[in-house]
Design an enzyme around this catalytic site. Sequence first.
Site, PDB file in Angstrom:
ATOM      1  N   GLU A 175       0.924  -1.059  -0.093  1.00 10.99           N
ATOM      2  CA  GLU A 175       0.008   0.177  -0.084  1.00 10.99           C
ATOM      3  C   GLU A 175       0.880   1.336   0.019  1.00 10.99           C
ATOM      4  O   GLU A 175       1.240   1.751   0.883  1.00 10.99           O
ATOM      5  CB  GLU A 175      -0.841   0.021   1.367  1.00 10.99           C
ATOM      6  CG  GLU A 175      -1.938   1.240   1.003  1.00 10.99           C
ATOM      7  CD  GLU A 175      -2.857   1.283   2.358  1.00 10.99           C
ATOM      8  OE1 GLU A 175      -2.904   0.397   3.426  1.00 10.99           O
ATOM      9  OE2 GLU A 175      -3.765   2.281   2.355  1.00 10.99           O
ATOM     10  N   LYS A 217      -2.410  -1.842  -3.244  1.00 12.97           N
ATOM     11  CA  LYS A 217      -3.417  -1.021  -2.576  1.00 12.97           C
ATOM     12  C   LYS A 217      -3.297   0.488  -2.784  1.00 12.97           C
ATOM     13  O   LYS A 217      -2.362   1.078  -2.011  1.00 12.97           O
ATOM     14  CB  LYS A 217      -3.738  -1.451  -1.050  1.00 12.97           C
ATOM     15  CG  LYS A 217      -4.720  -0.577  -0.600  1.00 12.97           C
ATOM     16  CD  LYS A 217      -5.070  -0.880   0.861  1.00 12.97           C
ATOM     17  CE  LYS A 217      -6.263  -0.329   1.603  1.00 12.97           C
ATOM     18  NZ  LYS A 217      -6.668  -0.673   2.880  1.00 12.97           N
TER      19      LYS A 217
HETATM   20  P1  13P Z   1      -9.314   4.231   3.788  1.00 12.23           P
HETATM   21  O1  13P Z   1     -10.329   3.634   3.068  1.00 12.23           O
HETATM   22  O2  13P Z   1     -10.276   4.807   5.033  1.00 12.23           O
HETATM   23  O3  13P Z   1      -8.695   5.222   3.246  1.00 12.23           O
HETATM   24  O4  13P Z   1      -8.563   3.143   4.689  1.00 12.23           O
HETATM   25  C1  13P Z   1      -7.834   2.299   3.933  1.00 12.23           C
HETATM   26  C2  13P Z   1      -6.787   1.902   4.609  1.00 12.23           C
HETATM   27  O5  13P Z   1      -6.354   0.871   4.942  1.00 12.23           O
HETATM   28  C3  13P Z   1      -5.893   2.905   4.837  1.00 12.23           C
HETATM   29  O6  13P Z   1      -4.452   2.151   5.142  1.00 12.23           O
END
Ligand code: 13P
Length: 336
Positions: A175, A217
């Site tokens: 991510e 992600k």
């Molecule tokens: P949000 O969808 O609220 O941005 O959170 C996703 C997430 O896991 C952030 O690390």
Amino acid sequence: MTELNKIALKIISNGKGILAADESNGTMTKRLDAVNVPSTPENRLLFRETLFSSESMKDCIGGVILYDETINQSVSSGKTVAESILESGAVPGIKVDTGAKVLANSVEEKVTEGLDGLRERLKKYYEKGARFTKWRGVYNINKFHPSKLAIHSNAHALARYSALVQECGMVPIVEPEVLMDGDHSAEDCLSKTSEVIKKCFEDLILHKVDLTGVILKPNMILPGDKSKDKISKEEISSKTLECLKNSVPKEVPGIAFLSGGQSEIQATENLNLINKNNNTDFIMTYSFGRALQQSALKFWSKDIKNIKGTQNIFNHRAKMCTLAAQGKWSSNLENK
Ligand code: 13P
């Protein structure tokens, strides 16, 4: 097909997405403070158990990302949280980074920590039932950022994390979140996000990570929240697809977007259009935190014993997101 590829596909196929319920205690306390519910371990579990025992877990949610506190808790039946998620048909996952800290010799940029002792922690999480993990690198956009230093440091950490996670038999969610905060244009978001993602994969490949067992992600490509640049939903989807098409190696099975501060409807609508226009071979789904939980949390906070009512709201949101992950959502379905 490798075991890791199988796990990744189980989480994200057929319109299923990920419930990101891995808010740290600090973040969860902010969310609960905002709706006037005391942030105790019991209340954090109660809200999460309400979601995890919802009907939509079976048809919509392919994976749930947990926080360390939650994976060590048990639900009211006496089963562990991970066992209860597994029983619902979803795969339990765990956030394993220890947070973003100031990067030395940078001006207010961050690097995510948590590599020391990670191999040992991963083994314990695997024993507790986790089969995938999450690590979030965070970047902001302004005239000077993200710097090469931040892009390189976070990519290096994400690659070392991914290699260790796969060694332990789990799928890493990679991510790299380029934040929406600021007055940058969507074009800036496109170029910076592309640079960040390309560097992540360059390092993942250097560290011999099996890309068929990775889920990316990313953020969607949007203008900053203080930007004057207003772009259409069509442009959001085309820019997001352009970014991913040009930056993600084709071996990666799927992409699960974060919602990043968009409203529930915005995130759903944008995901839907991305899927309608998807001209790649990647599965495109959701890994939402706020865009899956916001309305449910608000409702729950009024009466924390109203499990059914809270679940109805969560089920609706999960269903809408799952339709969007198949390009089948439309706004009139929101009111049904
Ligand atoms: P949000 O969808 O609220 O941005 O959170 C996703 C997430 O896991 C952030 O690390």
